[in-house]
Design an enzyme around this catalytic site. Sequence first.
Site, PDB file in Angstrom:
ATOM      1  CB  ALA A 127     -10.716  15.189   2.505  1.00 47.48           C
ATOM      2  CE  LYS A 128     -12.761   7.856  -0.331  1.00 45.07           C
ATOM      3  NZ  LYS A 128     -13.060   7.095   0.889  1.00 45.07           N
ATOM      4  N   GLY A 129      -9.867  11.660  -2.270  1.00 45.82           N
ATOM      5  CA  GLY A 129      -9.031  11.955  -3.430  1.00 45.82           C
ATOM      6  C   GLY A 129      -9.043  10.791  -4.392  1.00 45.82           C
ATOM      7  CB  VAL A 171     -13.296  16.795  -3.012  1.00 46.63           C
ATOM      8  CG1 VAL A 171     -14.461  17.571  -2.402  1.00 46.63           C
ATOM      9  CG2 VAL A 171     -13.349  16.885  -4.527  1.00 46.63           C
TER      10      VAL A 171
END
Length: 435
Positions: A123-125, A78
């Site tokens: 962001a992050k994943g 995201v």
Amino acid sequence: MSTKKAVQSSNYYKEPGPKLDKESPFASMMERFQFAADILDLDPGMFQYLASPVKQVIVSIPVVMDDGRIEVFEGYRVIHDNVLGPSKGGIRFTPDVNLEEVKALAAWMTWKCAVVNVPFGGAKGGVRCNPKELSMAELERLTRRYTANLLEIFGPDRDIPAPDMNTNEQVMAWIMDTYSMNSQKTETAVVTGKPIILGGSHGRKEATGRGVVTVTLAALNKMGLMPNKTTVVVQGFGNVGSVSADLMYEQGAKVIAVSDVSGGYLNQDGLDIPAMILYMQANNNSLEGYTGAEKISNEDLLELECDVLIPAAKEDQISKHNAHKIRAKIIAEGANGPVTANADSILEKKGIMVIPDILANAGGVTVSYFEWVQDRQGYFWTEERVNRRLNRMMRSAFDNLYNVSEEFKITLRQAAYVYAIRKVAATLKMRGIYA
Ligand code: NAD
């Protein structure tokens, strides 16, 4: 893949999806975001923009397991925002990671980067898997396929991942290699948290704890307290907690209690932190069995009388259930979300200064920024230079927030959100909305 959508409402955007626990880290973040938006009298359209992620990607990751079976995992990335620059944020490999969690953590990264003035968005994943059940070869295939599925998202000028829960230097090296193979050139700057031989930065491992201590010293200074006359309690003795405890010890502070999952260790005369670190390292990263201290529970540890309390273990440790029992003068949030939104006002009434996570633990992302800069320059700094610049950026971020808190007569946490939202919103206004 969905892109940012306009929300047709004159009211502020409300996050859709499952009903959130009032004390969840995401609910806490949204409450604080709303408060800051109100103070800034933020335009509702701007609010909607900042509350909704730019991009949310779900990928399916087929992996050939060692026994020949195909297993399919689900992965997420995201990008919450990329107004200030390419987006930045870690990747976690956990069995229960989901899109809602990744969305919340991505937004968190936007505010964190803005607070310390690094030119990144958030962001992050994540990949939904249990890495403990995977062999090294399976983990490598999973990481490479996840990366291959996100080649159009990642990039040194677009989106730069980093380690998070259950991902490490080796995983970052695989991401870098997969991306580089597909670009047909070595692109070290596509990911941070790499091993030093692959373009990692000196000082990255200690950066978060070092940042915690820099802002703690700044807070002590504002309160007229001398570091060598203070008592410190640290919850969590991993990367962030042990480095924070060690650097406070180096400053001459009396660290009276520390803890890990095995419980708390108390000595009112001061613990021998370097000895405890050696013990922990020789004991499978655990303090279990350490005899140089009195054993207490993690709950009691948080309630000890001290000058500085550093929660550096996990989220939701200080809530409305125990906030009124906290007897520290300063809480420096080494962990993400250790204090719930419901506890904020209780601590404020007690006159406790809380240095919020998006400032206190931003040393990690700051040195990640340095790593990216060094990779792009192809010129590497000494550890001394990294630490000096880290201290300078953290100190200046603390001063900025302190000034905002004085200007609006609000807490440091509220000031952090006001500062970050104001900065991102002003940048967005200058850039305008591309149509
Ligand atoms: P880590 O895994 O190295 O250490 C975690 C420590 O907390 C361990 O000592 C563990 O035993 C202890 N712990 C776990 N549950 C506990 C409990 N209930 N009570 C007491 N201790 C407990 O993790 P870390 O990298 O030090 O991260 C700690 C926190 O800091 C997390 O919230 C993380 O998201 C946050 N953080 C870390 C970094 C970083 O660079 N490592 C950066 C920003 C934020």
